[in-house]
Design a protein around this motif. Structure first.
Motif, PDB file in Angstrom:
ATOM      1  N   LEU A  95      40.081 -21.099  41.455  1.00  0.00           N
ATOM      2  CA  LEU A  95      40.255 -22.443  42.003  1.00  0.00           C
ATOM      3  C   LEU A  95      41.716 -22.858  41.977  1.00  0.00           C
ATOM      4  CD1 LEU A  95      37.121 -24.125  40.396  1.00  0.00           C
ATOM      5  CD2 LEU A  95      37.487 -23.684  42.835  1.00  0.00           C
ATOM      6  N   ASP A  96      42.429 -22.465  40.903  1.00  0.00           N
ATOM      7  CA  ASP A  96      43.865 -22.762  40.830  1.00  0.00           C
ATOM      8  C   ASP A  96      44.617 -22.116  41.985  1.00  0.00           C
ATOM      9  OD1 ASP A  96      43.588 -24.345  38.589  1.00  0.00           O
ATOM     10  OD2 ASP A  96      44.410 -22.863  37.182  1.00  0.00           O
ATOM     11  N   GLY A 149      47.897 -21.401  40.930  1.00  0.00           N
ATOM     12  CA  GLY A 149      47.568 -20.142  40.273  1.00  0.00           C
ATOM     13  C   GLY A 149      48.796 -19.307  39.965  1.00  0.00           C
ATOM     14  N   PRO A 150      48.587 -18.055  39.630  1.00  0.00           N
ATOM     15  CA  PRO A 150      49.713 -17.154  39.335  1.00  0.00           C
ATOM     16  C   PRO A 150      50.593 -16.934  40.553  1.00  0.00           C
ATOM     17  CG  PRO A 150      47.631 -15.955  39.440  1.00  0.00           C
ATOM     18  CD  PRO A 150      47.293 -17.393  39.516  1.00  0.00           C
ATOM     19  N   THR A 178      35.122 -21.406  46.932  1.00  0.00           N
ATOM     20  CA  THR A 178      34.715 -22.813  47.021  1.00  0.00           C
ATOM     21  C   THR A 178      33.444 -23.033  47.824  1.00  0.00           C
ATOM     22  OG1 THR A 178      36.009 -23.222  49.025  1.00  0.00           O
ATOM     23  CG2 THR A 178      37.134 -23.519  46.898  1.00  0.00           C
ATOM     24  N   GLY A 179      33.052 -22.039  48.607  1.00  0.00           N
ATOM     25  CA  GLY A 179      31.885 -22.201  49.460  1.00  0.00           C
ATOM     26  C   GLY A 179      32.188 -22.871  50.780  1.00  0.00           C
ATOM     27  N   LYS A 193      48.063 -26.248  51.369  1.00  0.00           N
ATOM     28  CA  LYS A 193      48.595 -26.345  50.009  1.00  0.00           C
ATOM     29  C   LYS A 193      48.296 -25.088  49.198  1.00  0.00           C
ATOM     30  CE  LYS A 193      48.402 -29.185  45.869  1.00  0.00           C
ATOM     31  NZ  LYS A 193      47.734 -30.279  45.196  1.00  0.00           N
ATOM     32  N   GLY A 194      47.109 -24.537  49.379  1.00  0.00           N
ATOM     33  CA  GLY A 194      46.725 -23.354  48.621  1.00  0.00           C
ATOM     34  C   GLY A 194      47.439 -22.106  49.120  1.00  0.00           C
ATOM     35  N   ARG A 195      47.298 -21.018  48.380  1.00  0.00           N
ATOM     36  CA  ARG A 195      47.915 -19.769  48.787  1.00  0.00           C
ATOM     37  C   ARG A 195      47.157 -19.231  49.997  1.00  0.00           C
ATOM     38  NH1 ARG A 195      48.782 -16.595  44.271  1.00  0.00           N
ATOM     39  NH2 ARG A 195      50.763 -17.623  44.199  1.00  0.00           N
ATOM     40  N   VAL A 196      47.761 -19.338  51.136  1.00  0.00           N
ATOM     41  CA  VAL A 196      47.152 -18.861  52.372  1.00  0.00           C
ATOM     42  C   VAL A 196      47.206 -17.334  52.362  1.00  0.00           C
ATOM     43  CG1 VAL A 196      47.319 -18.846  54.878  1.00  0.00           C
ATOM     44  CG2 VAL A 196      47.840 -20.930  53.604  1.00  0.00           C
TER      45      VAL A 196
END
Length: 195
Positions: A121-122, A128-129, A64-65, A72-75
């Motif tokens: 990004l997912d 994502g998976p 993402t930069g 929320k995302g996969r840490v």
């Protein structure tokens, strides 16, 4: 030995398997590596090293930069050194439930490969998976090269296991891969004796 005889000695190709380096490999890029083989045929071979984290790179920042504290995302998605070929190119090896039509390649053994920014990004957004490894670069061999290296005892071959490929303890993947074929690290010596 002729190229055609190399394949006969190996009794097939190793696509979908794990390659485990032996101490006879002196190149530090491949020392103590475990490689998932994406392809292997009479034209050559391609695989991803799955146990060498690039600790200086942050996955989310790379994608993402920006660095985010968003939980929320996969840490903890780790960026891995996949090999020295095309090092600036990313590869996402993942579980088979995730698919982007026209972008995801189905591999054997319930694994998929996706080379699309949307998948990355997912992952950052938690969509994502379920399981994945992300690498920069890949390992490649020309026609007959991998077969010769295997005959020279540079590589051992093991069945690909989900727990090894997607495990997060990267320092243990080498030992776990050896154990999966009944070898302990202590049995591997860098030089063999001569009679």
């Amino acid at each position: 030995m002729e190229e055609s005889n190399l394949t006969k000695v190996l009794k097939g190709f190793y696509e979908g398997s794990l390659l485990i380096s032996t101490p006879s490999i002196l190149d530090p890029r491949f020392r103590r590596t475990v490689i998932y083989m994406l392809s292997h045929n009479k034209k050559g071979a391609m695989g991803l090293i799955i146990n060498k984290p690039l600790k200086e790179l942050d996955f989310q920042e790379l994608v993402t930069g920006t660095i985010s504290n968003n939980k929320k995302g996969r840490v903890g998605q780790t960026v891995l050194f996949g090999g020295p070929v095309e090092f600036k190119r990313g590869f996402l090896l993942h579980s088979s439930e995730y698919n982007i039509p026209g972008k995801t390649l189905k591999l054997g053994g319930n694994f998929n490969l996706t080379n699309d920014t949307k998948a990355l990004l997912d992952i950052c957004e938690g969509k994502g998976p379920i399981s994945s490894v992300f690498t920069l670069g890949y390992a490649g061999w020309s026609a007959g090269q991998l077969e010769r290296e295997i005959l020279e005892d540079s590589w051992l071959v093991a069945k690909a296991k989900h727990s090894i490929i997607f495990g997060k303890n990267y320092s243990e993947k080498y030992g776990s891969s050896l154990s999966s074929i009944g070898i302990t690290k202590g049995y591997l010596a860098s030089e063999s004796g001569r009679a």
